[in-house]
Design an enzyme around this catalytic site. Structure first.
Site, mmCIF file in Angstrom:
data_model
loop_
_atom_site.group_PDB
_atom_site.id
_atom_site.type_symbol
_atom_site.label_atom_id
_atom_site.label_comp_id
_atom_site.label_asym_id
_atom_site.label_seq_id
_atom_site.Cartn_x
_atom_site.Cartn_y
_atom_site.Cartn_z
ATOM 1 N N HIS A 134 0.834 -1.210 0.000
ATOM 2 C CA HIS A 134 0.000 0.000 0.000
ATOM 3 C C HIS A 134 0.861 1.249 0.000
ATOM 4 O O HIS A 134 0.389 2.327 0.354
ATOM 5 C CB HIS A 134 -0.944 0.011 1.213
ATOM 6 N N GLY A 159 -2.031 -9.206 12.435
ATOM 7 C CA GLY A 159 -2.581 -7.887 12.745
ATOM 8 C C GLY A 159 -3.268 -7.211 11.587
ATOM 9 O O GLY A 159 -3.096 -6.011 11.383
HETATM 10 C C1 BV8 Z 1 -8.085 -1.685 -5.550
HETATM 11 C C2 BV8 Z 1 -2.909 3.296 2.435
HETATM 12 C C3 BV8 Z 1 -8.484 -2.007 -7.864
HETATM 13 C C4 BV8 Z 1 -3.566 4.616 2.655
HETATM 14 C C5 BV8 Z 1 -4.730 1.661 2.440
HETATM 15 C C6 BV8 Z 1 -15.427 0.473 -4.312
HETATM 16 C C7 BV8 Z 1 -14.670 1.307 -5.133
HETATM 17 C C8 BV8 Z 1 -13.304 1.119 -5.311
HETATM 18 C C9 BV8 Z 1 -12.658 0.072 -4.665
HETATM 19 C C10 BV8 Z 1 -13.406 -0.735 -3.843
HETATM 20 C C11 BV8 Z 1 -14.775 -0.568 -3.664
HETATM 21 N N1 BV8 Z 1 -15.203 -1.531 -2.799
HETATM 22 C C12 BV8 Z 1 -14.149 -2.293 -2.434
HETATM 23 C C13 BV8 Z 1 -13.084 -1.827 -3.074
HETATM 24 C C14 BV8 Z 1 -11.759 -2.331 -2.982
HETATM 25 C C15 BV8 Z 1 -11.057 -1.526 -1.884
HETATM 26 C C16 BV8 Z 1 -11.415 -2.141 -0.553
HETATM 27 O O1 BV8 Z 1 -10.985 -3.232 -0.257
HETATM 28 N N2 BV8 Z 1 -12.236 -1.430 0.248
HETATM 29 C C17 BV8 Z 1 -12.619 -1.998 1.532
HETATM 30 C C18 BV8 Z 1 -12.779 -0.881 2.557
HETATM 31 C C19 BV8 Z 1 -13.877 -2.799 1.335
HETATM 32 N N3 BV8 Z 1 -9.652 -1.686 -2.148
HETATM 33 C C20 BV8 Z 1 -9.015 -0.776 -2.893
HETATM 34 O O2 BV8 Z 1 -9.510 0.259 -3.302
HETATM 35 C C21 BV8 Z 1 -7.580 -1.143 -3.250
HETATM 36 N N4 BV8 Z 1 -7.395 -0.962 -4.655
HETATM 37 O O3 BV8 Z 1 -8.924 -2.494 -5.244
HETATM 38 O O4 BV8 Z 1 -7.722 -1.385 -6.848
HETATM 39 C C22 BV8 Z 1 -9.671 -1.111 -8.108
HETATM 40 C C23 BV8 Z 1 -9.437 0.133 -8.622
HETATM 41 C C24 BV8 Z 1 -10.543 0.956 -8.883
HETATM 42 C C25 BV8 Z 1 -11.836 0.517 -8.607
HETATM 43 C C26 BV8 Z 1 -12.046 -0.755 -8.040
HETATM 44 C C27 BV8 Z 1 -10.951 -1.559 -7.780
HETATM 45 C C28 BV8 Z 1 -6.614 -0.254 -2.499
HETATM 46 C C29 BV8 Z 1 -6.631 -0.625 -1.045
HETATM 47 C C30 BV8 Z 1 -5.508 0.118 -0.325
HETATM 48 C C31 BV8 Z 1 -6.075 1.284 0.410
HETATM 49 N N5 BV8 Z 1 -5.002 1.927 1.195
HETATM 50 N N6 BV8 Z 1 -3.717 2.264 3.078
HETATM 51 C C32 BV8 Z 1 -3.455 5.063 4.093
HETATM 52 O O5 BV8 Z 1 -2.815 4.358 4.914
HETATM 53 O O6 BV8 Z 1 -3.997 6.140 4.389
HETATM 54 S S1 BV8 Z 1 -5.628 0.466 3.215
HETATM 55 C C33 BV8 Z 1 -5.544 0.644 4.906
HETATM 56 O O7 BV8 Z 1 -6.308 -0.457 5.421
HETATM 57 C C34 BV8 Z 1 -4.156 0.469 5.504
HETATM 58 O O8 BV8 Z 1 -3.150 0.221 4.552
HETATM 59 C C35 BV8 Z 1 -4.307 -0.786 6.318
HETATM 60 O O9 BV8 Z 1 -3.163 -1.505 6.347
HETATM 61 C C36 BV8 Z 1 -5.353 -1.468 5.535
HETATM 62 C C37 BV8 Z 1 -5.982 -2.679 6.128
HETATM 63 O O10 BV8 Z 1 -6.240 -2.393 7.424
HETATM 64 P P1 BV8 Z 1 -5.472 -3.313 8.498
HETATM 65 O O11 BV8 Z 1 -4.010 -3.240 8.265
HETATM 66 O O12 BV8 Z 1 -6.093 -4.651 8.484
HETATM 67 O O13 BV8 Z 1 -5.751 -2.521 9.796
HETATM 68 P P2 BV8 Z 1 -7.095 -2.525 10.629
HETATM 69 O O14 BV8 Z 1 -7.053 -1.347 11.526
HETATM 70 O O15 BV8 Z 1 -8.267 -2.714 9.722
HETATM 71 O O16 BV8 Z 1 -6.991 -3.870 11.494
HETATM 72 C C38 BV8 Z 1 -5.974 -4.008 12.463
HETATM 73 C C39 BV8 Z 1 -6.090 -5.431 12.942
HETATM 74 O O17 BV8 Z 1 -5.049 -5.660 13.879
HETATM 75 C C40 BV8 Z 1 -7.400 -5.713 13.658
HETATM 76 O O18 BV8 Z 1 -7.857 -6.988 13.271
HETATM 77 C C41 BV8 Z 1 -7.001 -5.710 15.131
HETATM 78 O O19 BV8 Z 1 -7.784 -6.626 15.885
HETATM 79 C C42 BV8 Z 1 -5.585 -6.203 15.070
HETATM 80 N N7 BV8 Z 1 -4.717 -5.743 16.146
HETATM 81 C C43 BV8 Z 1 -4.703 -4.534 16.752
HETATM 82 N N8 BV8 Z 1 -3.696 -4.492 17.656
HETATM 83 C C44 BV8 Z 1 -3.073 -5.699 17.591
HETATM 84 C C45 BV8 Z 1 -3.715 -6.504 16.636
HETATM 85 N N9 BV8 Z 1 -3.331 -7.759 16.354
HETATM 86 C C46 BV8 Z 1 -2.263 -8.235 17.026
HETATM 87 N N10 BV8 Z 1 -1.581 -7.533 17.948
HETATM 88 C C47 BV8 Z 1 -1.958 -6.266 18.258
HETATM 89 N N11 BV8 Z 1 -1.263 -5.574 19.191
#
Ligand code: BV8
Length: 249
Positions: free
Chosen positions: A123, A191
């Site tokens: 990312h 994570g």
């Molecule tokens: C793509 C950078 C092709 C920016 C990030 C509608 C229109 C367009 C696209 C979509 C759409 N619907 C769906 C999509 C696809 C979309 C998507 O997946 N959306 C989701 C919300 C449904 N994806 C995209 O758009 C991707 N590109 O598909 O391109 C395309 C192109 C055009 C049109 C269609 C498709 C791009 C995705 C990348 C986005 N950028 N980050 C920034 O940082 O500002 S994503 C962002 O979320 C971060 O990078 C992060 O890493 C990522 C995932 O989150 P997690 O890392 O999992 O973090 P989160 O907080 O969610 O969870 C933390 C976890 O850790 C939890 O489970 C927690 O319990 C656990 N935890 C916490 N503490 C601990 C722990 N575990 C262990 N120990 C601990 N101490």
């Protein structure tokens, strides 16, 4: 935890190890995860709305400020036990002629600062910024920026080198991911909430290609039931126990 022994055994038997890291790996460094309630000023914004090209077009000053503040926070944080243990696991794999790669969704550069050698930033990175005019990366950026939005030398605006929602992942990263998922025999998701695609699909791809898959997470995720093994708890603690288990500690 008997799962630690089982994961250590899987690691000993593996020749190609893939880790998919998420915000939970950096949580113990004090970096808010992506879906935790954002602190203060940002609590009224939805990160998934701020992390988009549309948001930047609509309000480049606000979005630049959000990323600049996250950049400063990240630079003030240190790698934690999870990052350090993963450096150890990488070294252990190389000592045992196995490949090891971290596919990180995080944009904070902490794996590299901890000493991990092979990190794929799927990312992008908060620490890299490029011109909206030339798409060229701009070096030697002021910290913090002097103005919001920040101007690139070529007259464009500076945008963060991260992948926004709706943007494709970097081509080189996708090619590397495909290569690693094709050969992985051990895939460990650490994570990550398993919400964001395409990264959330990779554990299933690896499993279908024959890999043993494990999830290390403090909480259950929508994908937990699809993993061969789940280790529930903090990444730092679990990975520290894992490294002492494989080193016979
Ligand atoms: C793509 C950078 C092709 C920016 C990030 C509608 C229109 C367009 C696209 C979509 C759409 N619907 C769906 C999509 C696809 C979309 C998507 O997946 N959306 C989701 C919300 C449904 N994806 C995209 O758009 C991707 N590109 O598909 O391109 C395309 C192109 C055009 C049109 C269609 C498709 C791009 C995705 C990348 C986005 N950028 N980050 C920034 O940082 O500002 S994503 C962002 O979320 C971060 O990078 C992060 O890493 C990522 C995932 O989150 P997690 O890392 O999992 O973090 P989160 O907080 O969610 O969870 C933390 C976890 O850790 C939890 O489970 C927690 O319990 C656990 N935890 C916490 N503490 C601990 C722990 N575990 C262990 N120990 C601990 N101490």
């Amino acid at each position: 935890m008997k799962e630690i022994e089982a994961l250590a055994k899987a690691l000993r038997n593996a020749k190609h190890v893939v880790v998919l890291g998420g915000a939970g790996v950096s949580a113990e460094s004090g970096i808010p995860t992506f879906r935790d309630a954002l602190e203060g000023y940002w609590s009224k914004y939805d990160p998934e709305l701020l992390a988009t090209p549309e948001a930047f077009r609509r309000d480049p000053a606000l979005v630049t400020r959000w990323y600049d503040e996250r950049r400063q926070k990240v630079l003030a944080c240190q790698p934690n036990d999870a990052h350090r243990a993963l450096v150890e696991v990488e070294a252990w794999c190389h000592e045992h002629a196995s490949t090891f790669v971290i596919l990180t969704q995080n944009v904070d550069g902490l794996h590299q600062r901890a000493g991990s050698k092979d990190v794929v930033e799927v990312h992008g990175s908060l620490l890299k910024w490029r011109s909206t005019r030339s798409n060229q990366e701009v070096e030697d950026l002021p910290i913090p920026f002097r103005t919001y939005p920040a101007n690139a030398p070529d007259g464009g605006l500076l945008r963060p080198g991260v992948v926004w929602f709706g943007e494709n992942l970097p081509e080189l990263a996708v090619e590397r991911v495909e290569l690693e998922l094709a050969r992985a025999d051990l895939f460990i998701a650490i994570g990550t909430s398993g919400i964001v695609y395409p990264a959330a699909a990779w554990s299933e791809v690896a499993r279908q290609n024959g890999a043993f898959t494990a999830e290390i997470n403090r909480d259950p995720t929508p994908l937990s039931s699809s993993f061969n093994m789940v280790l529930r708890g903090n990444a730092g603690e679990i990975l520290t126990s894992l490294i002492s288990e494989i080193r016979g500690g």
